[in-house]
Design an enzyme around this catalytic site. Structure first.
Site, PDB file in Angstrom:
ATOM      1  N   HIS A  44       0.816  -1.212   0.000  1.00  0.00           N
ATOM      2  CA  HIS A  44       0.000   0.000   0.000  1.00  0.00           C
ATOM      3  C   HIS A  44       0.851   1.265   0.000  1.00  0.00           C
ATOM      4  O   HIS A  44       0.319   2.374  -0.121  1.00  0.00           O
ATOM      5  CB  HIS A  44      -0.984  -0.001   1.189  1.00  0.00           C
ATOM      6  CG  HIS A  44      -0.385   0.353   2.506  1.00  0.00           C
ATOM      7  ND1 HIS A  44       0.067  -0.582   3.406  1.00  0.00           N
ATOM      8  CD2 HIS A  44      -0.167   1.556   3.096  1.00  0.00           C
ATOM      9  CE1 HIS A  44       0.526   0.025   4.489  1.00  0.00           C
ATOM     10  NE2 HIS A  44       0.398   1.321   4.326  1.00  0.00           N
ATOM     11  N   ASP A  47       0.142  -7.556   1.766  1.00  0.00           N
ATOM     12  CA  ASP A  47       0.581  -6.154   1.733  1.00  0.00           C
ATOM     13  C   ASP A  47       2.107  -6.087   1.724  1.00  0.00           C
ATOM     14  O   ASP A  47       2.738  -5.602   2.674  1.00  0.00           O
ATOM     15  CB  ASP A  47      -0.003  -5.406   2.935  1.00  0.00           C
ATOM     16  CG  ASP A  47       0.226  -3.910   2.869  1.00  0.00           C
ATOM     17  OD1 ASP A  47       0.514  -3.400   1.770  1.00  0.00           O
ATOM     18  OD2 ASP A  47       0.119  -3.249   3.922  1.00  0.00           O
ATOM     19  N   SER A  79       4.401   3.207   7.807  1.00  0.00           N
ATOM     20  CA  SER A  79       4.043   2.083   6.943  1.00  0.00           C
ATOM     21  C   SER A  79       5.224   1.637   6.089  1.00  0.00           C
ATOM     22  O   SER A  79       5.978   2.462   5.567  1.00  0.00           O
ATOM     23  CB  SER A  79       2.889   2.478   6.015  1.00  0.00           C
ATOM     24  OG  SER A  79       1.666   2.435   6.681  1.00  0.00           O
TER      25      SER A  79
END
Length: 258
Positions: A65, A110, A204
């Site tokens: 992502h 992910d 992230s």
């Protein structure tokens, strides 16, 4: 070096106006300048911001992502406002994903492997972090790091990356608090049960390091970050080592683990 300075200036802007969709370390302290040599910064001029991990001279591992148009990759950064002599900038040459349309597996896909447009030179502030040789154990104390927010309710990011220690829990704990997670998954569950410490916006894609091994990739957190009884989710790197090694060896059509 001029290009590095331009990109570093862009990074300063990104840290000031980072998008709310990124993740950051809450409740941590400034990282020692020598403990994040594998940590890279992924960003672009539109405000996207993520971390990543250098795993050899040509490849970076991050969260899927975190993919973004016009991605820039900076290595060897400690302070966004003070340039290290050995900072290096790279562009992505290729990106590899484990995409899934299956609701039971999309949680743990992910992951993004990035091949750089040219190899990185190891230096005082740049060195790869090897893939794990074994999976982590529940109860392990793990280290997180990144330029994510340090206060969940504010959009301010630190000048230097922050680090914190968190604990690895059984997957069932996260499954109980995150709606829709399957019974089995390639996800690690880690945090502090009382809250106040954890990954957040801007973190992230960054690493989860347990007992010196690169075990996880920051994937998702509670809203707000570091909420009590809601550990964050990390992609389990060990389960993808064969896929990663196959791509690095030249087999770019290798199938992802189910």
């Amino acid at each position: 070096m001029v290009l590095i300075r331009v990109l570093a200036n862009l990074l300063i802007i990104q840290l000031s106006y980072a998008q709310k969709s990124s993740e950051l370390v809450i409740g941590g302290d400034e990282c020692n300048i020598n403990e994040h040599r594998s940590l890279v910064v992924l960003f672009n001029s539109s405000g996207a911001l993520c971390g990543g991990t250098l795993i050899n001279q040509e490849y970076v591992l991050a969260a899927a992502h975190c993919d973004m148009p016009n991605m820039q990759i900076l290595l060897g950064v400690h302070s966004a406002s003070v340039l290290n002599d050995d900072e290096q900038a790279r562009d992505p040459e290729e990106k590899y994903f484990c995409l899934s349309s299956n609701n039971d597996t999309k949680w743990d896909k992910d992951i993004m492997l990035i091949r750089l447009n040219r190899p990185v030179n190891n230096s005082v502030h740049i060195a790869p972090l090897s893939l794990p040789s074994s999976p982590p154990s529940v109860g392990s104390v793990c280290r997180i790091m990144g330029w994510g927010k340090t206060i969940p309710t504010q959009e301010t990011h630190p000048d230097v990356p922050h680090c914190a220690n968190i604990k690895l829990f059984h997957y069932s704990l996260c499954r109980a608090v995150y709606v829709g997670m399957p019974a089995q998954s390639r996800i690690l569950c880690a945090g502090i049960l009382q809250g106040g410490i954890g990954s957040c916006q801007g973190d992230s894609g960054g690493p989860l390091i347990c007992n010196g091994q690169f075990q996880g990739i920051v994937s998702a957190t509670s809203k707000p970050c570091a909420h009590s009884l809601m550990p964050a989710l990390y992609i389990k790197v060990f389960d993808y080592t064969d896929w990663i090694k196959s791509i690095i060896a030249g087999n770019t059509t290798v199938t992802c683990p189910p």
